[in-house]
Design a protein around this motif. Structure first.
Motif, PDB file in Angstrom:
ATOM      1  N   CYS A  40      77.742  21.373  26.238  1.00 22.77           N
ATOM      2  CA  CYS A  40      77.798  22.504  26.417  1.00 22.77           C
ATOM      3  C   CYS A  40      79.074  23.063  26.636  1.00 22.77           C
ATOM      4  O   CYS A  40      79.513  22.650  27.760  1.00 22.77           O
ATOM      5  CB  CYS A  40      76.549  23.362  26.950  1.00 22.77           C
ATOM      6  SG  CYS A  40      75.003  22.573  26.449  1.00 22.77           S
ATOM      7  N   TRP A  95      66.151  16.817  28.024  1.00 20.58           N
ATOM      8  CA  TRP A  95      65.670  18.101  27.360  1.00 20.58           C
ATOM      9  C   TRP A  95      64.287  17.829  26.366  1.00 20.58           C
ATOM     10  O   TRP A  95      63.468  18.526  26.375  1.00 20.58           O
ATOM     11  CB  TRP A  95      66.691  18.801  26.441  1.00 20.58           C
ATOM     12  CG  TRP A  95      66.287  19.995  25.741  1.00 20.58           C
ATOM     13  CD1 TRP A  95      65.813  21.009  26.323  1.00 20.58           C
ATOM     14  CD2 TRP A  95      66.445  20.349  24.491  1.00 20.58           C
ATOM     15  NE1 TRP A  95      65.554  22.029  25.635  1.00 20.58           N
ATOM     16  CE2 TRP A  95      65.908  21.712  24.138  1.00 20.58           C
ATOM     17  CE3 TRP A  95      67.150  19.824  23.298  1.00 20.58           C
ATOM     18  CZ2 TRP A  95      65.899  22.308  22.921  1.00 20.58           C
ATOM     19  CZ3 TRP A  95      67.237  20.427  22.055  1.00 20.58           C
ATOM     20  CH2 TRP A  95      66.569  21.684  21.967  1.00 20.58           C
ATOM     21  N   VAL A 113      70.893  17.669  27.790  1.00 19.52           N
ATOM     22  CA  VAL A 113      71.902  18.739  27.910  1.00 19.52           C
ATOM     23  C   VAL A 113      72.796  18.207  28.692  1.00 19.52           C
ATOM     24  O   VAL A 113      72.688  17.680  29.893  1.00 19.52           O
ATOM     25  CB  VAL A 113      71.178  19.966  28.408  1.00 19.52           C
ATOM     26  CG1 VAL A 113      72.110  21.153  28.407  1.00 19.52           C
ATOM     27  CG2 VAL A 113      70.334  20.488  26.941  1.00 19.52           C
TER      28      VAL A 113
END
Length: 163
Positions: A40, A95, A113
């Motif tokens: 991310c 996750w 994640v």
């Protein structure tokens, strides 16, 4: 018989997988454990496009790979992201797990994640890299095994990507 579709069952907090998978011709098909990282950055995640000459060439996926004997899922993800992208991951956060049956292979996928990593991702194995919003990802053709994850990110992406 299993057709090419995602399969997994939850029993409380434990995810169960089939012990044996049968192809459409009733032959036992091999199974593998795979880890994938959802790296991310702001409200985008990193996707990689499989290079020419590899199975499923040209399709998009999340970076990661096979779990080697003796490795935990976290260890495998850290190793795979270092080998594939040249990044060092501090603490991947599990996750979701799912399974997907292809005609020739049953893949058990474990998604993590990853927000905390060092280094700029590089295409060390010939992949094409792209930072995508969940909506942009829906315009790409992902591996069947990853398509449900892409759809979930499109529905709930901002919450997942921000943490």
């Amino acid at each position: 018989m299993l057709s090419p579709s995602s399969t997994s069952v939850m029993l409380g907090h434990t995810r169960l997988y089939p012990v044996t998978a049968l192809s459409q011709t009733n032959h036992v098909i091999p199974e593998i454990q795979v880890v994938a990282g959802i790296l991310c950055q702001a409200e985008r995640f990193l996707a990689v496009r499989r290079p020419p000459g590899k199975p499923f060439a040209g399709l998009w996926e999340f970076p990661g790979g096979k779990v080697e004997p003796g490795e935990s899922h976290s260890q495998a993800l850290i190793r795979e992201l270092r080998e594939e992208l040249g990044v060092d991951v501090a603490v991947p956060r599990f996750w979701r797990a799912t399974s997907h049956a292809y005609d020739h292979l049953l893949v058990h996928l474990h998604f993590f994640v990853v927000r905390d990593f060092r280094g700029a991702p590089q295409a060390l194995e010939g992949h094409t890299l792209a930072w995508l919003t969940p909506q942009e990802a829906q315009t790409k053709t992902f591996l069947e095994a990853d398509a449900g994850i892409v759809a979930d990110l499109a529905r709930n992406g901002v919450a997942i990507l921000r943490g």
